[in-house]
Design an enzyme around this catalytic site. Structure first.
Site, mmCIF file in Angstrom:
data_model
loop_
_atom_site.group_PDB
_atom_site.id
_atom_site.type_symbol
_atom_site.label_atom_id
_atom_site.label_comp_id
_atom_site.label_asym_id
_atom_site.label_seq_id
_atom_site.Cartn_x
_atom_site.Cartn_y
_atom_site.Cartn_z
ATOM 1 N N LYS A 1 0.784 -1.365 -0.071
ATOM 2 C CA LYS A 1 -0.179 0.184 0.002
ATOM 3 C C LYS A 1 0.828 1.212 0.035
ATOM 4 O O LYS A 1 0.533 2.262 -0.655
ATOM 5 C CB LYS A 1 -0.835 0.125 1.130
ATOM 6 C CG LYS A 1 -2.156 -1.043 0.884
ATOM 7 C CD LYS A 1 -3.215 -0.851 1.913
ATOM 8 C CE LYS A 1 -4.414 -1.522 1.699
ATOM 9 N NZ LYS A 1 -5.541 -1.627 2.491
ATOM 10 N N LYS B 1 -5.414 -10.669 -5.108
ATOM 11 C CA LYS B 1 -6.630 -10.868 -4.266
ATOM 12 C C LYS B 1 -7.628 -9.879 -4.799
ATOM 13 O O LYS B 1 -7.541 -8.905 -5.041
ATOM 14 C CB LYS B 1 -6.159 -10.488 -2.692
ATOM 15 C CG LYS B 1 -7.043 -10.918 -1.757
ATOM 16 C CD LYS B 1 -6.611 -10.027 -0.474
ATOM 17 C CE LYS B 1 -7.186 -8.587 -0.493
ATOM 18 N NZ LYS B 1 -7.097 -8.136 1.134
ATOM 19 N N LYS C 1 -11.361 -4.882 -1.592
ATOM 20 C CA LYS C 1 -12.697 -4.056 -1.774
ATOM 21 C C LYS C 1 -12.067 -2.689 -1.759
ATOM 22 O O LYS C 1 -12.872 -1.908 -2.275
ATOM 23 C CB LYS C 1 -13.726 -4.417 -0.547
ATOM 24 C CG LYS C 1 -13.161 -3.819 0.859
ATOM 25 C CD LYS C 1 -14.238 -3.643 1.808
ATOM 26 C CE LYS C 1 -13.778 -4.390 3.212
ATOM 27 N NZ LYS C 1 -12.608 -4.278 3.683
HETATM 28 N N1 AQP Z 1 -10.272 -11.958 -1.305
HETATM 29 C C1 AQP Z 1 -10.178 -12.548 -0.061
HETATM 30 N N2 AQP Z 1 -10.319 -13.752 0.123
HETATM 31 C C2 AQP Z 1 -10.464 -14.332 1.369
HETATM 32 N N3 AQP Z 1 -10.643 -13.532 2.609
HETATM 33 C C3 AQP Z 1 -10.708 -12.190 2.077
HETATM 34 N N4 AQP Z 1 -10.832 -11.204 3.072
HETATM 35 C C4 AQP Z 1 -10.662 -9.817 2.488
HETATM 36 N N5 AQP Z 1 -10.458 -10.317 1.007
HETATM 37 C C5 AQP Z 1 -10.442 -11.591 1.056
HETATM 38 C C6 AQP Z 1 -10.962 -11.305 4.659
HETATM 39 O O1 AQP Z 1 -11.963 -10.377 4.800
HETATM 40 C C7 AQP Z 1 -11.898 -9.966 6.390
HETATM 41 C C8 AQP Z 1 -12.096 -8.582 6.288
HETATM 42 O O2 AQP Z 1 -11.029 -8.005 5.326
HETATM 43 P P1 AQP Z 1 -10.581 -6.387 5.742
HETATM 44 O O3 AQP Z 1 -11.569 -5.650 5.708
HETATM 45 O O4 AQP Z 1 -9.581 -6.260 6.672
HETATM 46 O O5 AQP Z 1 -9.673 -6.291 4.311
HETATM 47 P P2 AQP Z 1 -10.161 -6.231 2.680
HETATM 48 O O6 AQP Z 1 -11.544 -6.577 2.265
HETATM 49 O O7 AQP Z 1 -8.727 -6.973 2.181
HETATM 50 O O8 AQP Z 1 -9.931 -4.668 2.323
HETATM 51 P P3 AQP Z 1 -9.104 -3.821 1.498
HETATM 52 O O9 AQP Z 1 -9.402 -2.348 1.929
HETATM 53 O O10 AQP Z 1 -9.045 -4.150 0.094
HETATM 54 O O11 AQP Z 1 -7.867 -4.304 2.274
HETATM 55 P P4 AQP Z 1 -6.487 -4.621 1.826
HETATM 56 O O12 AQP Z 1 -6.346 -3.658 0.683
HETATM 57 O O13 AQP Z 1 -5.670 -4.430 3.065
HETATM 58 O O14 AQP Z 1 -6.471 -6.042 1.592
HETATM 59 C C9 AQP Z 1 -10.351 -10.428 6.628
HETATM 60 O O15 AQP Z 1 -10.321 -11.467 7.720
HETATM 61 C C10 AQP Z 1 -9.811 -10.649 5.311
HETATM 62 O O16 AQP Z 1 -8.750 -11.477 5.604
#
Ligand code: AQP
Length: 331
Positions: free
Chosen positions: A112, A197, A200
């Site tokens: 990031k 991945k 969101k």
């Molecule tokens: N693609 C994914 N596959 C499986 N598990 C996922 N999680 C997130 N993406 C996947 C899991 O969902 C929980 C909450 O996630 P988060 O809000 O901490 O992060 P995010 O959805 O990954 O959001 P962002 O903003 O896109 O974050 P970054 O960029 O940091 O990845 C967690 O348990 C996560 O493992």
């Protein structure tokens, strides 16, 4: 009784990855005689460029979606991180336990920070330190189990390291938690870039399935998923990531083993049709329930208020103990 804690950050609309990797595991914990706390970790959404009104809107939407997915506030505690001061109160003390070097090694920080720099944005100090806040989120509740997707394992490892280090230096204070991930779909990949991945906070793209997508939109996204030009359908994560991702999603939605499911297909057309249908049917009840709950935001807010009160009562004595152990006068 096992104490369970996990969180989700309102950095975008919740995705299929969030649901299969995390939220579904959370709902499943309600069948166990354990105590579970789930949190909209809004402070974590402030670590990169953000729009205040959007974070506020997404925080309530995330809470509403968690209820729609099946979290029952009579069984678990659902709240918003910034409503419980103990998280930030403990985070500082844990920062005094963490080392600069170990935070700079965090994969999410590196990725990031590089992205922010490439976009000409500054790197916020909180992007470096937020894994410590996440450790505080977890440790403040005497958490034993943290159900997360694969991408959060490194942060839970850091949490364990900090808990062990603090306990060794200042006397036993924190329970040392462990991460749990689902057997399949612990890392759902972007349908257009199956080596990345499904996240969101990414710009809206056709490779991301959102929980509130209409069935036709989901079908279109799945039918356009990137696969490969090899013959047959085989489950090979390294060499055929697009196909493996579709099989993981199908297995997670229908139950079953992705490698075994692959044997039932000779081409990608039928596989994609089945995946689209499985995802649409998995998300249909969540979308319907969300529409009902979203019509009464005051009821959602009441759940969050009651949740914060319960959470505060659990966290306060744990954080007080940590303050005392590290040498602070507790009033
Ligand atoms: N693609 C994914 N596959 C499986 N598990 C996922 N999680 C997130 N993406 C996947 C899991 O969902 C929980 C909450 O996630 P988060 O809000 O901490 O992060 P995010 O959805 O990954 O959001 P962002 O903003 O896109 O974050 P970054 O960029 O940091 O990845 C967690 O348990 C996560 O493992």
């Amino acid at each position: 009784m096992t104490r369970i804690f996990s969180g989700i950050k309102p950095s975008g609309h919740l995705t299929l990855g969030n649901y299969l990797g995390a939220v579904r595991q959370w709902v499943a914990t309600e069948q166990r005689p354990d105590e579970a706390l789930f949190c909209v970790v809004d402070l974590h959404a402030l670590t990169v460029e953000h729009d205040p009104a959007r974070v506020r809107r997404l925080s309530r939407q995330a809470a509403t979606l968690l209820l729609a997915a099946g979290l029952d506030p009579r069984v678990c505690t659902l709240f918003v991180q910034s409503h419980v001061d103990e998280h930030t109160r403990l985070a500082y003390v844990l920062e005094c336990t963490a080392a600069d070097g170990e935070l700079r090694r965090m994969i999410q920080y590196k990725e990031k920070a590089a992205k922010a720099q490439a976009a000409g944005e500054g790197v916020r100090l909180s992007l470096l330190t937020y894994p410590v806040l996440m450790a505080a989120d977890i440790l403040a509740y005497g958490t034993e189990e943290v159900p997360v997707g694969e991408d959060q394992r490194q942060h839970v490892e850091l949490t364990r390291d900090l808990a062990v280090r603090f306990n060794q230096r200042y006397g036993y204070t924190f329970t040392v938690p462990r991460a749990t991930t689902p057997a399949v779909a612990a890392r759902v990949m972007d349908l257009q870039q199956p080596t990345s991945k499904m996240g969101k906070s990414e710009a809206v793209g056709s490779g991301i399935v959102y929980l509130l997508d209409e069935p036709e939109v989901i079908t279109k996204k799945v039918m356009r998923a990137v696969t490969d030009n090899e013959g047959g359908v085989v489950y090979e994560r390294e060499d055929r990531p697009g196909a493996a991702n579709l099989l993981d999603i199908l297995a997670a939605c229908t139950g079953g083993d992705p490698a075994v499911l692959a044997g039932g297909y000779s081409g990608y057309g039928q596989l994609k049709r089945d995946v689209a249908e499985a995802v649409v049917e998995t998300l249909r009840p969540v979308r319907q329930r969300h529409a009902e709950l979203a019509a009464d935001p005051a009821a959602v807010d009441a759940v969050l208020r009651a949740g914060a009160e319960r959470a505060r009562a659990i966290a306060r004595p744990v954080v007080d103990r940590a303050y005392e152990a590290i040498g602070l006068l507790v009033p």
